[in-house]
Design a protein around this motif. Structure first.
Motif, PDB file in Angstrom:
ATOM      1  N   ALA A  46      63.135  28.972 117.828  1.00  0.00           N
ATOM      2  CA  ALA A  46      64.408  28.710 118.507  1.00  0.00           C
ATOM      3  C   ALA A  46      65.231  27.799 117.614  1.00  0.00           C
ATOM      4  CB  ALA A  46      64.169  28.064 119.872  1.00  0.00           C
ATOM      5  N   GLY A  47      65.979  28.431 116.702  1.00  0.00           N
ATOM      6  CA  GLY A  47      66.733  27.670 115.713  1.00  0.00           C
ATOM      7  C   GLY A  47      68.062  27.179 116.230  1.00  0.00           C
ATOM      8  N   ARG A  48      68.561  26.159 115.556  1.00  0.00           N
ATOM      9  CA  ARG A  48      69.882  25.612 115.881  1.00  0.00           C
ATOM     10  C   ARG A  48      70.816  25.743 114.685  1.00  0.00           C
ATOM     11  NH1 ARG A  48      68.831  20.119 119.485  1.00  0.00           N
ATOM     12  NH2 ARG A  48      67.369  21.051 120.981  1.00  0.00           N
ATOM     13  N   ASP A  49      70.584  26.807 113.902  1.00  0.00           N
ATOM     14  CA  ASP A  49      71.352  27.016 112.683  1.00  0.00           C
ATOM     15  C   ASP A  49      72.616  27.829 112.904  1.00  0.00           C
ATOM     16  OD1 ASP A  49      69.733  29.112 113.409  1.00  0.00           O
ATOM     17  OD2 ASP A  49      69.441  29.843 111.367  1.00  0.00           O
ATOM     18  N   VAL A  50      72.928  28.130 114.142  1.00  0.00           N
ATOM     19  CA  VAL A  50      74.152  28.870 114.458  1.00  0.00           C
ATOM     20  C   VAL A  50      75.034  27.980 115.339  1.00  0.00           C
ATOM     21  CG1 VAL A  50      73.133  31.159 114.241  1.00  0.00           C
ATOM     22  CG2 VAL A  50      72.971  29.962 116.421  1.00  0.00           C
ATOM     23  N   PRO A  51      76.323  28.066 115.193  1.00  0.00           N
ATOM     24  CA  PRO A  51      77.199  27.214 116.005  1.00  0.00           C
ATOM     25  C   PRO A  51      77.235  27.652 117.461  1.00  0.00           C
ATOM     26  CG  PRO A  51      78.507  28.712 114.644  1.00  0.00           C
ATOM     27  CD  PRO A  51      77.088  28.875 114.215  1.00  0.00           C
ATOM     28  N   SER A  52      77.235  26.668 118.336  1.00  0.00           N
ATOM     29  CA  SER A  52      77.416  26.893 119.785  1.00  0.00           C
ATOM     30  C   SER A  52      76.325  27.750 120.399  1.00  0.00           C
ATOM     31  CB  SER A  52      78.788  27.531 120.060  1.00  0.00           C
ATOM     32  OG  SER A  52      79.827  26.750 119.527  1.00  0.00           O
ATOM     33  N   GLY A  53      75.098  27.627 119.887  1.00  0.00           N
ATOM     34  CA  GLY A  53      74.034  28.411 120.484  1.00  0.00           C
ATOM     35  C   GLY A  53      72.697  28.245 119.799  1.00  0.00           C
ATOM     36  N   ARG A  54      71.753  29.101 120.180  1.00  0.00           N
ATOM     37  CA  ARG A  54      70.415  29.143 119.589  1.00  0.00           C
ATOM     38  C   ARG A  54      70.194  30.511 118.945  1.00  0.00           C
ATOM     39  NH1 ARG A  54      70.896  24.692 121.589  1.00  0.00           N
ATOM     40  NH2 ARG A  54      69.255  23.336 122.435  1.00  0.00           N
ATOM     41  N   SER A  55      69.325  30.540 117.944  1.00  0.00           N
ATOM     42  CA  SER A  55      68.939  31.794 117.310  1.00  0.00           C
ATOM     43  C   SER A  55      67.445  31.996 117.535  1.00  0.00           C
ATOM     44  CB  SER A  55      69.251  31.775 115.813  1.00  0.00           C
ATOM     45  OG  SER A  55      68.546  30.734 115.158  1.00  0.00           O
ATOM     46  N   LEU A  56      67.080  33.016 118.288  1.00  0.00           N
ATOM     47  CA  LEU A  56      65.680  33.326 118.558  1.00  0.00           C
ATOM     48  C   LEU A  56      65.218  34.415 117.589  1.00  0.00           C
ATOM     49  CD1 LEU A  56      65.518  33.417 122.473  1.00  0.00           C
ATOM     50  CD2 LEU A  56      65.082  31.500 120.919  1.00  0.00           C
ATOM     51  N   SER A  57      64.132  34.141 116.893  1.00  0.00           N
ATOM     52  CA  SER A  57      63.603  35.094 115.922  1.00  0.00           C
ATOM     53  C   SER A  57      62.085  35.053 115.937  1.00  0.00           C
ATOM     54  CB  SER A  57      64.125  34.796 114.511  1.00  0.00           C
ATOM     55  OG  SER A  57      63.759  33.480 114.112  1.00  0.00           O
ATOM     56  N   ILE A  58      61.478  36.109 115.388  1.00  0.00           N
ATOM     57  CA  ILE A  58      60.019  36.255 115.367  1.00  0.00           C
ATOM     58  C   ILE A  58      59.537  36.274 113.919  1.00  0.00           C
ATOM     59  CG2 ILE A  58      58.105  37.833 115.829  1.00  0.00           C
ATOM     60  CD1 ILE A  58      58.904  36.659 118.351  1.00  0.00           C
ATOM     61  N   VAL A  59      58.491  35.475 113.654  1.00  0.00           N
ATOM     62  CA  VAL A  59      57.852  35.444 112.340  1.00  0.00           C
ATOM     63  C   VAL A  59      56.377  35.765 112.513  1.00  0.00           C
ATOM     64  CG1 VAL A  59      57.320  34.061 110.302  1.00  0.00           C
ATOM     65  CG2 VAL A  59      59.466  33.702 111.512  1.00  0.00           C
ATOM     66  N   GLY A  60      55.885  36.732 111.767  1.00  0.00           N
ATOM     67  CA  GLY A  60      54.463  37.038 111.798  1.00  0.00           C
ATOM     68  C   GLY A  60      53.688  36.082 110.920  1.00  0.00           C
ATOM     69  N   LEU A  61      52.674  35.425 111.477  1.00  0.00           N
ATOM     70  CA  LEU A  61      51.857  34.486 110.714  1.00  0.00           C
ATOM     71  C   LEU A  61      50.747  35.274 110.023  1.00  0.00           C
ATOM     72  CD1 LEU A  61      51.642  31.559 113.291  1.00  0.00           C
ATOM     73  CD2 LEU A  61      53.272  31.889 111.409  1.00  0.00           C
ATOM     74  N   MET A  62      50.915  35.495 108.723  1.00  0.00           N
ATOM     75  CA  MET A  62      50.031  36.379 107.969  1.00  0.00           C
ATOM     76  C   MET A  62      48.631  35.802 107.852  1.00  0.00           C
ATOM     77  SD  MET A  62      49.914  39.261 106.231  1.00  0.00           S
ATOM     78  CE  MET A  62      51.545  39.663 105.590  1.00  0.00           C
ATOM     79  N   ASP A  63      47.643  36.593 108.265  1.00  0.00           N
ATOM     80  CA  ASP A  63      46.233  36.296 108.039  1.00  0.00           C
ATOM     81  C   ASP A  63      45.495  37.623 108.064  1.00  0.00           C
ATOM     82  OD1 ASP A  63      46.097  36.999 110.707  1.00  0.00           O
ATOM     83  OD2 ASP A  63      45.686  34.981 111.424  1.00  0.00           O
ATOM     84  N   GLU A  64      44.146  37.553 108.083  1.00  0.00           N
ATOM     85  CA  GLU A  64      43.369  38.792 108.042  1.00  0.00           C
ATOM     86  C   GLU A  64      43.551  39.646 109.300  1.00  0.00           C
ATOM     87  OE1 GLU A  64      40.897  35.421 109.596  1.00  0.00           O
ATOM     88  OE2 GLU A  64      42.156  35.811 107.829  1.00  0.00           O
ATOM     89  N   GLN A  65      44.073  39.053 110.383  1.00  0.00           N
ATOM     90  CA  GLN A  65      44.264  39.804 111.617  1.00  0.00           C
ATOM     91  C   GLN A  65      45.629  40.491 111.689  1.00  0.00           C
ATOM     92  OE1 GLN A  65      41.712  40.042 113.549  1.00  0.00           O
ATOM     93  NE2 GLN A  65      40.459  38.426 112.639  1.00  0.00           N
ATOM     94  N   PHE A  66      46.506  40.141 110.772  1.00  0.00           N
ATOM     95  CA  PHE A  66      47.875  40.623 110.880  1.00  0.00           C
ATOM     96  C   PHE A  66      48.018  41.993 110.237  1.00  0.00           C
ATOM     97  CE2 PHE A  66      52.393  40.926 110.211  1.00  0.00           C
ATOM     98  CZ  PHE A  66      52.904  40.344 111.358  1.00  0.00           C
ATOM     99  N   GLN A  67      48.817  42.846 110.856  1.00  0.00           N
ATOM    100  CA  GLN A  67      49.136  44.160 110.346  1.00  0.00           C
ATOM    101  C   GLN A  67      50.650  44.293 110.232  1.00  0.00           C
ATOM    102  OE1 GLN A  67      47.246  47.089 112.836  1.00  0.00           O
ATOM    103  NE2 GLN A  67      45.332  45.946 112.969  1.00  0.00           N
ATOM    104  N   ASP A  68      51.079  45.367 109.573  1.00  0.00           N
ATOM    105  CA  ASP A  68      52.499  45.505 109.288  1.00  0.00           C
ATOM    106  C   ASP A  68      53.287  46.231 110.361  1.00  0.00           C
ATOM    107  OD1 ASP A  68      52.164  44.219 106.879  1.00  0.00           O
ATOM    108  OD2 ASP A  68      51.790  46.064 105.766  1.00  0.00           O
ATOM    109  N   GLU A  69      52.618  46.880 111.304  1.00  0.00           N
ATOM    110  CA  GLU A  69      53.335  47.743 112.227  1.00  0.00           C
ATOM    111  C   GLU A  69      53.652  47.108 113.575  1.00  0.00           C
ATOM    112  OE1 GLU A  69      48.897  48.769 112.377  1.00  0.00           O
ATOM    113  OE2 GLU A  69      50.450  48.442 110.848  1.00  0.00           O
ATOM    114  N   PHE A  70      53.563  45.794 113.683  1.00  0.00           N
ATOM    115  CA  PHE A  70      53.879  45.140 114.949  1.00  0.00           C
ATOM    116  C   PHE A  70      55.388  45.182 115.205  1.00  0.00           C
ATOM    117  CE2 PHE A  70      49.849  42.858 113.977  1.00  0.00           C
ATOM    118  CZ  PHE A  70      49.145  43.271 115.089  1.00  0.00           C
ATOM    119  N   LYS A  71      55.743  45.530 116.412  1.00  0.00           N
ATOM    120  CA  LYS A  71      57.142  45.544 116.826  1.00  0.00           C
ATOM    121  C   LYS A  71      57.326  44.596 118.010  1.00  0.00           C
ATOM    122  CE  LYS A  71      58.015  50.253 115.210  1.00  0.00           C
ATOM    123  NZ  LYS A  71      58.500  51.610 115.562  1.00  0.00           N
TER     124      LYS A  71
END
Length: 286
Positions: A206-231
């Motif tokens: 929940a970033g505050r890098d945009v004026p007058s609001g919040r920016s919600l984004s998703i980051v995949g935490l790469m490890d042996e359990q992570f795959q590329d096809e998550f949506k």
């Protein structure tokens, strides 16, 4: 009785007489000594500025050229149409021919330097020609954290940093292919989401890098359990409707540059601050 002459003894082996044996031994020992001297390495300390190009101040990359006035330029600063062994010096005000500086090229080819990030734990000695590629991939390079206000870290993956450096971040279990409601606090900057089926982890920022609001984004935490096809799909319910964003979660092992989401959901402050307690955020991962 006359005095006996000392008896001369020849040492033979494999049909070769003694003097020849000694000659071969001497040659072998000399060759071994010469080889050892050639492979001997020394440690020296020099000013790092001496390894910079006179034109661009970047690292010296071969082929190198030097003019009669002593200016040394790297391969990136050679004039267009330069010959194999001749170029034009870009430091001289008047046209000045620069020729290949093979002595410095041989010197750099045999030189190794410590990693730039040795203060963070890297102990490798890198051939000078490989310094740029090593520093670009060194796991001890300073890394950036997507959580707002974090000063960064070094020597570990982003997943390990979130676990060790941000122990107070809330964790929420998410069932795959199901909508999971999150009750986020107004001051909450991030939430760790993990899929109960495979233990893959994600960071909802929940970033505050945009004026007058919040920016919600998703980051995949790469490890042996992570795959590329998550949506994913993020939804925020407001009084006038639903804000939503869908995309693919990219796995990140570490961030070499400050975090900048490729896609984010903009939530105006009028919606984010309209709830007295928790903000209803819904996440769908599959």
């Amino acid at each position: 009785m006359g005095s006996k002459r000392p008896r001369q003894v020849f040492i033979t082996g494999c049909g070769v007489k003694g003097p020849q044996v000694f000659a071969r031994r001497w040659q072998a020992e000399t060759a071994a000594t010469t080889s050892q001297q050639q492979e001997e390495k020394i440690t020296v300390t020099i000013d790092a500025n001496l390894l910079q190009c006179c034109v661009c101040s970047g690292p010296l990359t071969t082929p190198l050229f030097q003019c009669t006035k002593g200016h040394i330029s790297c391969s990136d600063c050679c004039t267009d149409g330069a010959l194999d062994d001749e170029s034009e010096c870009l430091m001289c005000r008047e046209p000045e021919t620069a020729t290949r500086c093979r002595a410095i090229e041989r010197f750099l080819a045999g030189m190794s330097v410590p990693c730039l990030f040795r203060q963070h734990g890297c102990t490798e000695m890198i051939p000078y020609r490989d310094t740029q590629s090593h520093e670009a991939s060194c796991r001890y390079a300073p890394s950036h954290c997507p959580i707002p206000g974090c000063a960064g870290y070094a020597g570990k993956s982003l997943a390990d940093h979130i676990r060790v450096g941000h122990p107070t971040v809330h964790h929420t279990s998410v069932r795959p292919d199901c909508v999971t409601p999150l009750r986020m606090h107004a001051s909450e900057q991030a939430r760790v989401l993990w899929l109960s089926s495979c233990c893959a982890k994600f960071l909802l920022v929940a970033g505050r890098d945009v004026p007058s609001g919040r920016s919600l984004s998703i980051v995949g935490l790469m490890d042996e359990q992570f795959q590329d096809e998550f949506k994913y799909r993020i939804e925020v319910v407001g009084k006038d409707g639903v804000l939503a964003l869908s995309g693919q979660a990219n796995g990140v092992e570490r961030l070499a540059r400050p975090y900048q989401a490729s896609a984010f959901l903009f939530v105006p402050n009028a919606i984010w601050d309209s709830y007295p307690e928790d903000i209803p955020v819904f996440v769908h991962l599959k």
